[in-house]
Scaffold this motif. Structure first.
Motif, mmCIF file in Angstrom:
data_model
loop_
_atom_site.group_PDB
_atom_site.id
_atom_site.type_symbol
_atom_site.label_atom_id
_atom_site.label_comp_id
_atom_site.label_asym_id
_atom_site.label_seq_id
_atom_site.Cartn_x
_atom_site.Cartn_y
_atom_site.Cartn_z
ATOM 1 N N GLY A 1 -23.766 13.740 -12.185
ATOM 2 C CA GLY A 1 -24.723 14.504 -12.986
ATOM 3 C C GLY A 1 -25.626 13.601 -13.814
ATOM 4 N N ALA A 2 -25.050 12.563 -14.402
ATOM 5 C CA ALA A 2 -25.842 11.628 -15.212
ATOM 6 C C ALA A 2 -26.858 10.902 -14.338
ATOM 7 N N THR B 1 -35.371 12.702 -14.948
ATOM 8 C CA THR B 1 -36.115 12.385 -16.166
ATOM 9 C C THR B 1 -37.112 11.252 -15.936
ATOM 10 N N VAL B 2 -36.678 10.208 -15.258
ATOM 11 C CA VAL B 2 -37.522 9.033 -15.076
ATOM 12 C C VAL B 2 -38.618 9.277 -14.044
ATOM 13 N N PHE B 3 -38.268 9.892 -12.911
ATOM 14 C CA PHE B 3 -39.231 10.042 -11.813
ATOM 15 C C PHE B 3 -39.849 11.428 -11.724
ATOM 16 N N SER B 4 -39.375 12.380 -12.508
ATOM 17 C CA SER B 4 -39.891 13.758 -12.512
ATOM 18 C C SER B 4 -39.927 14.370 -11.120
ATOM 19 N N SER B 5 -38.941 14.051 -10.325
ATOM 20 C CA SER B 5 -38.898 14.573 -8.961
ATOM 21 C C SER B 5 -37.474 14.991 -8.615
ATOM 22 N N PRO B 6 -37.331 16.214 -8.124
ATOM 23 C CA PRO B 6 -35.987 16.630 -7.706
ATOM 24 C C PRO B 6 -35.467 15.790 -6.539
ATOM 25 N N PHE C 1 -27.292 8.935 -23.148
ATOM 26 C CA PHE C 1 -27.884 8.645 -24.459
ATOM 27 C C PHE C 1 -29.348 8.227 -24.307
ATOM 28 N N VAL C 2 -29.639 7.399 -23.293
ATOM 29 C CA VAL C 2 -30.999 6.877 -23.102
ATOM 30 C C VAL C 2 -31.982 7.979 -22.743
ATOM 31 N N VAL C 3 -31.564 8.942 -21.948
ATOM 32 C CA VAL C 3 -32.494 9.996 -21.531
ATOM 33 C C VAL C 3 -32.566 11.138 -22.540
ATOM 34 N N VAL D 1 -25.560 14.563 -27.269
ATOM 35 C CA VAL D 1 -24.353 15.416 -27.329
ATOM 36 C C VAL D 1 -23.560 15.288 -26.033
ATOM 37 N N LEU D 2 -24.257 15.399 -24.906
ATOM 38 C CA LEU D 2 -23.572 15.227 -23.617
ATOM 39 C C LEU D 2 -22.993 13.824 -23.486
ATOM 40 N N GLY D 3 -23.748 12.825 -23.927
ATOM 41 C CA GLY D 3 -23.268 11.454 -23.874
ATOM 42 C C GLY D 3 -22.019 11.256 -24.713
ATOM 43 N N ALA D 4 -21.979 11.861 -25.898
ATOM 44 C CA ALA D 4 -20.815 11.724 -26.778
ATOM 45 C C ALA D 4 -19.591 12.433 -26.195
ATOM 46 N N ILE D 5 -19.793 13.612 -25.649
ATOM 47 C CA ILE D 5 -18.684 14.337 -25.010
ATOM 48 C C ILE D 5 -18.156 13.543 -23.823
ATOM 49 N N TYR D 6 -19.071 13.048 -23.020
ATOM 50 C CA TYR D 6 -18.683 12.258 -21.843
ATOM 51 C C TYR D 6 -17.934 10.990 -22.270
ATOM 52 N N LEU D 7 -18.413 10.349 -23.312
ATOM 53 C CA LEU D 7 -17.759 9.139 -23.825
ATOM 54 C C LEU D 7 -16.355 9.451 -24.359
#
Length: 141
Positions: free
Chosen positions: A23-24, A31-36, A83-85, A89-95
């Motif tokens: 998922g990450a 986020t970076v390429f704006s393409s599915p 965290f970068v994107v 909150v998701l990053g903290a839960i994942y961590l």
């Protein structure tokens, strides 16, 4: 907690962390390429690498404890990506889940090491290779 329950919980948590890593990767590419399509490619690449190198039945899986170290390092990279994107909150839960997985890995390392050794021997046997014992007894010492 019984040892078998702990190692089973560790396996379930590892699977959930693998899904989180996929998922990450997808979220990062989107986020970076704006393409599915970029997200699909990122998920497929991460899944292929995981399947070939770090999954429980991977043909090129490193021995214990290196696959656990590599897997958790990739999970931490996934948390950093979140965290970068802009998903703290998701990053903290994942961590937090990664830390829990590390604790379970340390607590049940003997059982996980034995499971890793058994899986490696089964892969060798399935390829038609001879399973040879290792260690001092095998060396005749």
């Amino acid at each position: 907690m019984p040892e078998s329950t702990g190692s089973a919980l560790s396996a379930v948590l590892m699977f959930l962390l693998e899904l989180g890593l996929l998922g990450a990767a997808g979220f990062w590419a989107l986020t970076v390429f704006s393409s599915p399509w970029a997200a699909v490619v990122a998920v497929v690449v991460v899944a292929a690498v995981w399947g070939l190198v770090l999954s429980p039945k991977a043909p090129a899986r490193p021995g214990w404890p290196w696959h656990a170290v590599a897997g958790h390092a990739l999970f931490v990279l996934g948390a950093v990506v979140l965290f970068v994107v802009g998903q703290p909150v998701l990053g903290a839960i994942y961590l937090a889940l990664i830390v829990l997985s590390l604790v379970l890995t340390v607590l049940y390392r003997d059982r996980l090491e034995q499971e890793s050794r058994t899986a490696r021997e089964e892969r060798r046997a399935a390829r038609g290779g001879v399973v040879r014992p290792t260690g001092r007894r095998a060396a005749g010492r």
